[in-house]
Motif scaffolding. Structure first.
Motif, mmCIF file in Angstrom:
data_model
loop_
_atom_site.group_PDB
_atom_site.id
_atom_site.type_symbol
_atom_site.label_atom_id
_atom_site.label_comp_id
_atom_site.label_asym_id
_atom_site.label_seq_id
_atom_site.Cartn_x
_atom_site.Cartn_y
_atom_site.Cartn_z
ATOM 1 N N LEU A 45 1.004 -1.225 -0.066
ATOM 2 C CA LEU A 45 -0.086 0.005 0.010
ATOM 3 C C LEU A 45 0.957 1.136 0.036
ATOM 4 O O LEU A 45 0.648 2.354 -0.864
ATOM 5 C CB LEU A 45 -0.857 0.033 0.955
ATOM 6 C CG LEU A 45 -1.583 -1.405 1.633
ATOM 7 C CD1 LEU A 45 -2.732 -1.056 2.839
ATOM 8 C CD2 LEU A 45 -2.414 -1.919 0.299
ATOM 9 N N ASN A 302 -3.966 -2.194 -2.868
ATOM 10 C CA ASN A 302 -3.005 -1.162 -3.127
ATOM 11 C C ASN A 302 -3.476 -0.301 -4.491
ATOM 12 O O ASN A 302 -2.996 0.796 -4.606
ATOM 13 C CB ASN A 302 -1.672 -1.718 -3.440
ATOM 14 C CG ASN A 302 -1.300 -2.462 -4.687
ATOM 15 O OD1 ASN A 302 -2.297 -2.836 -5.406
ATOM 16 N ND2 ASN A 302 0.031 -2.979 -4.976
ATOM 17 N N ALA A 305 -5.015 2.355 -2.360
ATOM 18 C CA ALA A 305 -4.062 3.235 -1.803
ATOM 19 C C ALA A 305 -3.510 4.042 -3.054
ATOM 20 O O ALA A 305 -3.170 5.241 -2.817
ATOM 21 C CB ALA A 305 -2.762 2.497 -1.354
#
Ligand code: ACM
Length: 399
Positions: A45, A302, A305
């Motif tokens: 992340l 991710n 993110a």
């Protein structure tokens, strides 16, 4: 007066509720664990958020200023998240902090963000039941993972579920929502158990699973525990065709740690898988591999993110530079849509995100084959398990 324009020290840029010192750059916090039990996920992340910052800076920054990432490693310990968040928001004067995976760590940071009227961008799937005005929620809620998944599982595998998760708020609340769906489908929970964070010996759990012979293993194990469980399930020669493990957390990054062969045949529900076909995803995956290596993988947490840093940028750019403040960034972000790798997403007035639910089966090469996907973007319902409660732009409403 622009952020780039000549404010003399110690001039302040002020906005509603907060002001921060004018400098040559825009400080933003990255609060992801690079060590400890959830580092297996959180470091990716961190990597995705950092890559978005670097891309934005390479393209000229925001209002002509560079973003300055200030990196903290809270070592997978909730109390340390709170301490480091305080440091980022007070000492470092970050206008936003991007961070964390577990709900325990988000819950530790939330009061800090609220006290400072700052913004915490949280990219992770979570259980809902929250209505903060200081957290931007980019991950999937229970309704965005389970509504598509549970009826399909009952129809295709059967109604008897064995629930296994780590012992904290997220697994318990997700299971609570699953039970409400199972009730309508005449489903049944044959066993429900929780193991400590980082737990890695599943021999007694596997014995119970053998004895119970459920139709579905419904898993909310996270990080190292998920990896250990998957490996031991495979080593015990339990058959995914008869008893699939169906996870709300397992993504390409856990599968990489598990090994494709051990993960193959099991299922996950998520709004994004690495193989998704879109120009935005092609660009994301290519850039990620170029930055972090040819065997690096992207996954649904991710991806969030990454897109949350762009949501932050887009919101900042809607503001006059003199009005930049965390509450103003939040208000500018509400209602904003953008093309993310998974598809066009939207920030709801409740600060959660409209997403594209999918269900996929893991393949031996470590990639996911999507077998079911929502035809429409799905709205976030943070109180889906709690009829009569709703999170709105004005906070929690009880009817
Ligand atoms: C989580 O703890 N929200 C995965």
């Amino acid at each position: 007066m622009g952020l780039a324009g000549g404010l003399s020290a110690p001039a302040l840029l002020s906005g509603v509720g907060r002001a921060y010192a004018a400098g040559d750059d825009i400080p933003v916090g990255l609060l992801f664990s690079l060590t400890g039990a959830v580092a297996v996920v959180e470091h990716t992340l961190h990597d995705a958020a950092l890559m978005a910052i670097e891309e934005i800076n390479a393209a000229g920054g925001i209002h002509g200023k560079q973003l300055r990432p200030i990196i903290e490693d809270p070592a997978s310990d909730p109390a340390t998240y709170a301490d480091r968040a305080r440091r980022l928001m007070i000492r470092d004067k970050c206008v936003s902090v991007f961070g964390s995976y577990t709900s325990s760590s988000r819950q530790a940071v939330l009061p800090v963000a609220e006290q400072r009227n700052n913004l915490y961008w949280y990219p992770t799937l979570y259980e809902g039941r929250e209505c903060s005005r200081n957290v931007m929620y980019g991950g999937a809620l229970a309704n965005q993972q389970q509504d598509i998944l549970i009826p399909w599982l009952v129809e295709n595998y059967g109604p008897r579920f064995y629930m296994i998760g780590n012992n904290y708020v997220y697994p318990k609340e997700e299971n609570n929502y699953c039970k409400t769906l199972l009730k309508d489908l005449s489903g049944e929970v044959v066993h429900e158990e929780y193991v400590p964070m980082g737990h890695s010996d599943f021999s007694s759990v596997l014995n119970r699973i053998r004895a119970e012979e459920p139709d579905v293993i419904f898993s909310t194990l996270v990080g190292d525990s998920d990896v250990a469980f998957a490996r031991q399930y495979h080593a015990a020669e339990l058959n995914p065709e008869k008893m699939p493990v169906v996870s709300l957390t397992r993504s390409e990054i856990e599968v990489k740690a598990i090994g494709g062969e051990a993960a193959a045949g099991h299922f996950s529900s998520a709004p994004y898988f690495m193989g998704h076909e879109s120009p935005e995803n092609e660009k994301f995956v290519e850039a990620y591999k170029a930055r972090y290596g040819a065997d690096a993988v992207t996954h649904f947490v991710n991806e969030a993110a990454y897109f949350q840093v762009y949501q932050f940028k887009n919101a900042m750019e809607k503001l006059d530079p003199a009005d930049v403040s965390p509450p103003n960034i939040r208000d500018a972000a509400v209602g904003m849509s953008m093309k993310a790798p998974q598809g066009e997403i939207l920030i709801d007035e409740n600060l959660h995100t409209h997403l594209w639910p999918k269900v996929a089966q893991w393949q031996a090469d470590g990639q996911a084959k999507v077998i079911l996907q929502s035809e429409e973007r799905v709205a976030p319902k943070p109180y889906a398990a709690y009829p009569g409660q709703e999170c709105t732009g004005k906070g929690l409403v009880k009817t």
